[in-house]
Design a protein around this motif. Structure first.
Motif, short mmCIF file in Angstrom:
data_model
loop_
_atom_site.label_atom_id
_atom_site.label_comp_id
_atom_site.label_asym_id
_atom_site.label_seq_id
_atom_site.Cartn_x
_atom_site.Cartn_y
_atom_site.Cartn_z
N MET A 49 -56.44 38.40 -7.33
CA MET A 49 -57.14 39.68 -7.49
C MET A 49 -58.50 39.65 -6.79
SD MET A 49 -55.21 41.82 -9.06
CE MET A 49 -56.45 43.11 -9.21
N PHE A 50 -58.79 40.73 -6.10
CA PHE A 50 -60.05 40.90 -5.38
C PHE A 50 -60.60 42.25 -5.80
CE2 PHE A 50 -62.49 41.87 -1.41
CZ PHE A 50 -63.36 40.80 -1.48
N GLY A 51 -61.41 42.25 -6.85
CA GLY A 51 -61.79 43.51 -7.48
C GLY A 51 -60.66 44.01 -8.37
N TYR A 52 -60.66 45.29 -8.64
CA TYR A 52 -59.67 45.86 -9.55
C TYR A 52 -58.39 46.32 -8.86
CZ TYR A 52 -63.26 46.06 -13.19
OH TYR A 52 -64.22 45.74 -14.12
N GLN A 53 -58.47 46.67 -7.56
CA GLN A 53 -57.34 47.33 -6.92
C GLN A 53 -56.94 46.71 -5.59
OE1 GLN A 53 -58.91 51.39 -6.90
NE2 GLN A 53 -57.51 51.93 -8.55
N ASP A 54 -57.20 45.43 -5.43
CA ASP A 54 -56.82 44.79 -4.18
C ASP A 54 -56.55 43.31 -4.43
OD1 ASP A 54 -56.16 44.71 -1.53
OD2 ASP A 54 -58.17 45.10 -0.76
N MET A 55 -55.89 42.67 -3.45
CA MET A 55 -55.56 41.26 -3.55
C MET A 55 -55.83 40.58 -2.21
SD MET A 55 -52.10 41.33 -5.81
CE MET A 55 -52.57 39.77 -6.54
N ILE A 56 -56.12 39.29 -2.26
CA ILE A 56 -56.28 38.50 -1.05
C ILE A 56 -55.49 37.20 -1.21
CG2 ILE A 56 -58.54 39.41 -0.43
CD1 ILE A 56 -59.75 36.83 -1.64
N VAL A 57 -55.20 36.55 -0.09
CA VAL A 57 -54.60 35.22 -0.09
C VAL A 57 -55.66 34.23 0.34
CG1 VAL A 57 -52.84 33.72 0.89
CG2 VAL A 57 -52.30 36.12 0.43
N ASP A 58 -55.91 33.24 -0.49
CA ASP A 58 -56.80 32.15 -0.14
C ASP A 58 -55.93 31.01 0.38
OD1 ASP A 58 -58.59 30.09 0.10
OD2 ASP A 58 -59.34 30.20 -1.96
N PHE A 59 -55.85 30.89 1.70
CA PHE A 59 -54.94 29.92 2.29
C PHE A 59 -55.35 28.47 2.02
CE2 PHE A 59 -53.98 33.78 4.66
CZ PHE A 59 -52.59 33.75 4.65
N ARG A 60 -56.56 28.26 1.52
CA ARG A 60 -56.95 26.90 1.12
C ARG A 60 -56.10 26.42 -0.04
NH1 ARG A 60 -63.16 27.97 -0.14
NH2 ARG A 60 -62.08 29.61 -1.32
N GLY A 61 -55.53 27.36 -0.79
CA GLY A 61 -54.72 26.98 -1.95
C GLY A 61 -53.36 26.43 -1.61
N ILE A 62 -52.86 26.71 -0.40
CA ILE A 62 -51.52 26.24 -0.02
C ILE A 62 -51.45 24.70 -0.03
CG2 ILE A 62 -49.72 26.24 1.75
CD1 ILE A 62 -50.11 28.96 0.34
N PRO A 63 -52.29 23.99 0.73
CA PRO A 63 -52.21 22.52 0.67
C PRO A 63 -52.55 21.96 -0.71
CG PRO A 63 -54.11 23.23 1.97
CD PRO A 63 -53.28 24.44 1.73
N THR A 64 -53.40 22.66 -1.45
CA THR A 64 -53.70 22.20 -2.81
C THR A 64 -52.45 22.20 -3.67
OG1 THR A 64 -55.99 22.99 -2.72
CG2 THR A 64 -55.02 22.69 -4.90
N MET A 65 -51.72 23.31 -3.67
CA MET A 65 -50.52 23.42 -4.51
C MET A 65 -49.39 22.56 -3.99
SD MET A 65 -50.58 27.37 -5.86
CE MET A 65 -50.68 28.14 -4.24
N GLN A 66 -49.37 22.27 -2.69
CA GLN A 66 -48.34 21.38 -2.16
C GLN A 66 -48.46 19.96 -2.69
OE1 GLN A 66 -48.98 22.29 2.05
NE2 GLN A 66 -46.93 23.19 2.18
N GLN A 67 -49.61 19.62 -3.26
CA GLN A 67 -49.74 18.32 -3.92
C GLN A 67 -48.90 18.26 -5.19
OE1 GLN A 67 -53.94 16.87 -4.26
NE2 GLN A 67 -54.44 18.76 -3.17
N TYR A 68 -48.57 19.43 -5.75
CA TYR A 68 -47.87 19.48 -7.02
C TYR A 68 -46.38 19.81 -6.87
CZ TYR A 68 -52.80 20.60 -7.90
OH TYR A 68 -54.17 20.62 -7.88
N ALA A 69 -46.05 20.64 -5.88
CA ALA A 69 -44.66 21.08 -5.71
C ALA A 69 -44.52 21.77 -4.36
CB ALA A 69 -44.27 22.05 -6.83
N SER A 70 -43.28 21.97 -3.93
CA SER A 70 -43.04 22.78 -2.74
C SER A 70 -43.68 24.15 -2.97
CB SER A 70 -41.54 22.94 -2.51
OG SER A 70 -40.93 21.69 -2.23
N THR A 71 -44.31 24.68 -1.93
CA THR A 71 -45.12 25.88 -2.10
C THR A 71 -44.63 27.00 -1.19
OG1 THR A 71 -47.03 24.56 -2.77
CG2 THR A 71 -47.46 26.81 -2.02
N VAL A 72 -44.51 28.17 -1.79
CA VAL A 72 -43.99 29.38 -1.14
C VAL A 72 -45.14 30.39 -1.06
CG1 VAL A 72 -42.29 31.25 -1.31
CG2 VAL A 72 -41.70 28.94 -2.10
N LEU A 73 -45.16 31.18 0.00
CA LEU A 73 -46.09 32.30 0.10
C LEU A 73 -45.32 33.60 -0.08
CD1 LEU A 73 -48.86 33.54 0.65
CD2 LEU A 73 -48.33 33.46 3.11
#
Length: 272
Positions: free
Chosen positions: A169-193
């Motif tokens: 969530m980015f404010g009340y009515q929008d969303m963003i993707v923080d691509f820094r999170g992809i390699p972070t979550m790949q430490q835990y499991a296969s990661t899908v966007l």
């Protein structure tokens, strides 16, 4: 997670990303088979490991009069027919503990919606079916916090788990993707966007979620470039008249062109 553990999945040695794609919701048999036939043809041609996606019911609706499904068993039987007709695995969302056992009789992957991913009983119920579990990152959660959701599945002696980023969530009515999170979550499991849900514009005053489908290609390309394991895209042959999430779905006519571009980017990335 080794995607080869998903029944009927093909092209696992192609070096491609894997794909979860289909309509937001199962609206009927004809539409599901029509979309599946198109996507299976595209993914077979490009050797993309593919899982057909369709929600058997939509429990998280903005308004009480919003479309929620055609009936649980009817929709689940359609998902089974897609799998049997085209020899592909299927994925659907679950919302209650009871849904887990019911849906597991029909599909190969159980998906935990982002709003529910911290519900321990639900995650455990899904894990205990032995099916592959797709955990959607909550729009309100950090990538690091998904470690604990993954651990809940692993603690049930089920190693078949993946994580999906569907935006933050980015404010009340929008969303963003923080691509820094992809390699972070790949430490835990296969990661899908999840490309299409990441482009939602929720909490609209009309009670119908908006979206930015014009940005689908941009976000999808970026995801492949940072090395995501899988891509999630909702698609429909008539998004304007789809009964759920039409505002952010990719028109089926544009699907093949996008996949060609993503496969080309993946080949380049694999060369490094």
């Amino acid at each position: 997670m080794n995607i080869q553990h998903i029944p009927q999945i093909k092209h696992t040695d192609s070096g491609n990303f894997f794909l979860l794609a289909g309509p937001c919701a199962i609206e009927g048999e004809e539409m599901a088979l029509r979309i599946a036939e198109k996507l299976v043809g595209i993914t077979d041609n490009l050797q993309i490991p593919y899982v057909f996606k369709g929600s058997f019911k939509k429990a998280n609706r903005s308004r009480i009069d919003s479309f929620s499904g055609i009936g649980d068993e009817k929709a689940l039987k359609i998902l089974r027919k897609v799998s049997e007709t085209f020899h592909v695995p299927t994925v659907t969302d679950i919302h209650t503990n009871e849904d887990a056992d019911m849906a597991a009789q029909y599909v190969d992957v159980l998906q935990i919606p982002a709003f529910l991913v911290r519900q321990t009983d639900l995650v455990v119920a899904a894990a205990n079916t032995g099916k592959t579990v797709n955990l959607k990152k909550g729009q309100f959660m950090s990538p690091e916090s998904m470690k604990h959701a993954v651990q809940k599945v692993l603690d049930c002696h089920n190693e078949n788990v993946m994580v999906t980023d569907r935006g933050t969530m980015f404010g009340y009515q929008d969303m963003i993707v923080d691509f820094r999170g992809i390699p972070t979550m790949q430490q835990y499991a296969s990661t899908v966007l999840d490309v299409t849900h990441s482009l939602q514009q929720p909490n609209q005053t009309a009670g119908v979620t908006g979206g930015r489908p014009d940005m689908i290609e941009t976000v999808a390309k970026a995801g492949i470039a940072v090395g995501v394991d899988g891509i999630f895209i909702e698609t429909h042959f008539d998004p304007a008249n789809a009964k759920s999430d039409g505002a952010n779905m990719l028109h089926l006519d544009y699907f093949e062109g996008l996949m060609n571009k993503l496969v080309a980017i993946r080949k380049t990335i694999n060369a490094f």
